[in-house]
Design a protein around this motif. Structure first.
Motif, mmCIF file in Angstrom:
data_model
loop_
_atom_site.group_PDB
_atom_site.id
_atom_site.type_symbol
_atom_site.label_atom_id
_atom_site.label_comp_id
_atom_site.label_asym_id
_atom_site.label_seq_id
_atom_site.Cartn_x
_atom_site.Cartn_y
_atom_site.Cartn_z
ATOM 1 N N MET A 1 0.864 -1.237 -0.021
ATOM 2 C CA MET A 1 0.029 0.122 0.001
ATOM 3 C C MET A 1 0.751 1.335 0.103
ATOM 4 S SD MET A 1 -1.362 0.112 3.964
ATOM 5 C CE MET A 1 -0.367 0.033 5.432
ATOM 6 N N LYS A 2 0.223 2.257 -0.502
ATOM 7 C CA LYS A 2 0.937 3.579 -0.338
ATOM 8 C C LYS A 2 0.381 4.460 0.686
ATOM 9 C CE LYS A 2 2.181 3.793 -5.471
ATOM 10 N NZ LYS A 2 3.645 3.980 -5.105
ATOM 11 N N LEU A 3 1.460 4.953 1.321
ATOM 12 C CA LEU A 3 1.117 6.019 2.378
ATOM 13 C C LEU A 3 1.492 7.456 1.881
ATOM 14 C CD1 LEU A 3 2.010 3.878 5.486
ATOM 15 C CD2 LEU A 3 -0.183 4.303 4.752
ATOM 16 N N ASN A 4 0.771 8.230 2.230
ATOM 17 C CA ASN A 4 1.097 9.616 2.163
ATOM 18 C C ASN A 4 1.776 10.282 3.447
ATOM 19 O OD1 ASN A 4 1.280 12.313 1.048
ATOM 20 N ND2 ASN A 4 -0.921 12.852 1.480
ATOM 21 N N ILE A 5 3.089 10.557 3.242
ATOM 22 C CA ILE A 5 3.520 10.848 4.431
ATOM 23 C C ILE A 5 3.935 12.293 4.053
ATOM 24 C CG2 ILE A 5 5.911 10.681 5.667
ATOM 25 C CD1 ILE A 5 4.477 8.207 5.305
ATOM 26 N N VAL A 6 3.715 13.136 5.249
ATOM 27 C CA VAL A 6 3.407 14.639 5.201
ATOM 28 C C VAL A 6 4.274 15.148 6.505
ATOM 29 C CG1 VAL A 6 1.406 14.715 4.151
ATOM 30 C CG2 VAL A 6 1.316 14.946 6.560
ATOM 31 N N LYS A 7 5.079 16.233 6.258
ATOM 32 C CA LYS A 7 5.671 17.064 7.509
ATOM 33 C C LYS A 7 4.567 17.730 8.496
ATOM 34 C CE LYS A 7 9.909 17.834 4.940
ATOM 35 N NZ LYS A 7 10.823 19.203 4.618
ATOM 36 N N ARG A 8 4.953 17.978 9.337
ATOM 37 C CA ARG A 8 3.990 18.704 10.386
ATOM 38 C C ARG A 8 3.357 19.809 9.824
ATOM 39 N NH1 ARG A 8 7.056 19.385 16.247
ATOM 40 N NH2 ARG A 8 4.616 19.261 16.834
ATOM 41 N N ASN A 9 3.692 20.404 8.824
ATOM 42 C CA ASN A 9 3.333 21.529 8.389
ATOM 43 C C ASN A 9 2.391 21.234 7.077
ATOM 44 O OD1 ASN A 9 5.129 20.828 6.147
ATOM 45 N ND2 ASN A 9 6.202 22.831 6.293
ATOM 46 N N GLY A 10 2.200 19.991 6.953
ATOM 47 C CA GLY A 10 1.375 19.553 5.790
ATOM 48 C C GLY A 10 1.929 19.108 4.534
ATOM 49 N N LYS A 11 3.127 19.659 4.324
ATOM 50 C CA LYS A 11 3.858 19.439 3.141
ATOM 51 C C LYS A 11 3.943 17.993 2.951
ATOM 52 C CE LYS A 11 7.867 21.104 0.455
ATOM 53 N NZ LYS A 11 9.198 21.514 0.427
ATOM 54 N N GLU A 12 3.610 17.457 1.553
ATOM 55 C CA GLU A 12 4.060 16.208 1.251
ATOM 56 C C GLU A 12 5.419 15.926 0.817
ATOM 57 O OE1 GLU A 12 1.462 13.212 -1.547
ATOM 58 O OE2 GLU A 12 2.482 15.044 -2.849
#
Length: 307
Positions: free
Chosen positions: A1-12
């Protein structure tokens, strides 16, 4: 599966998501992320996103614990969002503890053993004056306390986390080493004025009793993880039946006894600073235990009968 990893500021962080096995655990995610982002696993912290509409100042994302299944334990699936935080350069817990305990012991001793050289410029109070009994006992108690902490680090403690930010090493060492040196400077000063013999004996006796209580607390806490499990267990024995953080309680009262015996202004400041920090930790731990163990109740969080 693919997970959308984002930083705390929401940036992908990865266009199209990060591929992990369908049955992946948090450890698998960290291993895949380390290869893709060149971030060592000790620097990684993953959490679930904060629920929509929640106040980020009051609500935190659920952390993904080591060994847990991403799908079964956290309900993650293809396209799910996971928040990443870079913890920065890390250092092993044991290294930090050994440094912050060995340092104070070594910083204290020169003012006792090399007194004549350090206080040679003191004209009104000769540095060659004999050491008082309270000064010798203070050196013994101070050294024994940190020697105990070193031995506990090596043979007793089980750390729930492998590392901590390297900044903590500098901050903690500055705190412990600095206070030890300043306390020793005044306690071993030729102009030092001792308390009464009775007060000294009561203070050191109470300090010794609390040292033993603190040791008992640490041995008991270690026994909760004898099977090597990292799963947190509710402490119910000994003083923990009455005080949420019995180990902190004994630690604070140990220094209270030491300061009753030595009557050092810097010593009282040291215990005040330490108690303030431990009260903060006690509040956080009390809340965590109430969340983990329904029905958790203790008469006191930290300092009976004051807190």
């Amino acid at each position: 599966m693919k997970l959308n990893i984002v930083k705390r500021n929401g940036k992908e962080m990865f266009a199209g998501g990060l591929d992990v096995p369908d049955d992946a655990t948090t450890d698998d995610l960290k291993a895949v992320f380390a290869k893709a982002a060149k971030k060592h696993q000790t620097r990684q912290r993953f959490t679930l996103p904060i629920p929509a509409g929640a106040d980020p100042k009051k609500v935190r994302g659920t952390p993904l614990d080591a060994g847990k299944s991403l799908s079964k334990d956290y309900g993650l699936k293809d396209g799910s969002v996971v928040v990443f935080k870079d913890l920065g350069p890390q250092v092993p817990y044991a290294v930090v503890f050994l440094a912050e305990y060995a340092g104070p012991m070594l910083c204290y001793l020169p003012f006792y053993f090399f007194r004549s050289a350090i206080y040679a410029s003191t004209k009104k109070y000769p540095a060659t004056a004999p050491m008082l009994q309270v000064q010798t006992l203070a050196m013994v108690f101070h050294t024994a306390h940190y020697l105990k902490r070193i031995l506990e680090t090596l043979f007793v403690h089980h750390f729930s986390h492998a590392t901590m930010p390297i900044f903590n090493l500098y901050r903690n060492c500055a705190y412990y080493w600095g206070f030890a040196a300043i306390m020793s400077y005044f306690i071993n000063h030729p102009a030092y004025t001792p308390v009464s013999e009775t007060q000294m004996k009561v203070g050191f006796a109470f300090s010794a009793l609390m040292q033993l209580g603190n040791l008992h607390c640490h041995v008991y806490q270690a026994s909760l993880r004898k099977d090597g499990s990292k799963e947190y267990k509710e402490p119910k024995g000994g003083l923990f039946r009455f005080v949420t953080c019995a180990n902190y309680c004994c630690e604070i009262y140990q220094w209270v006894g030491f300061n009753v015996a030595t009557q050092s202004a810097m010593g009282w400041l040291f215990v005040a600073c330490g108690a303030a920090q431990m009260m903060d930790w006690a509040n956080a731990k009390h809340k965590r235990l109430k969340r983990l163990f329904p029905g958790f109740r203790r008469p006191f969080k930290l300092l009976p009968p004051f807190y």
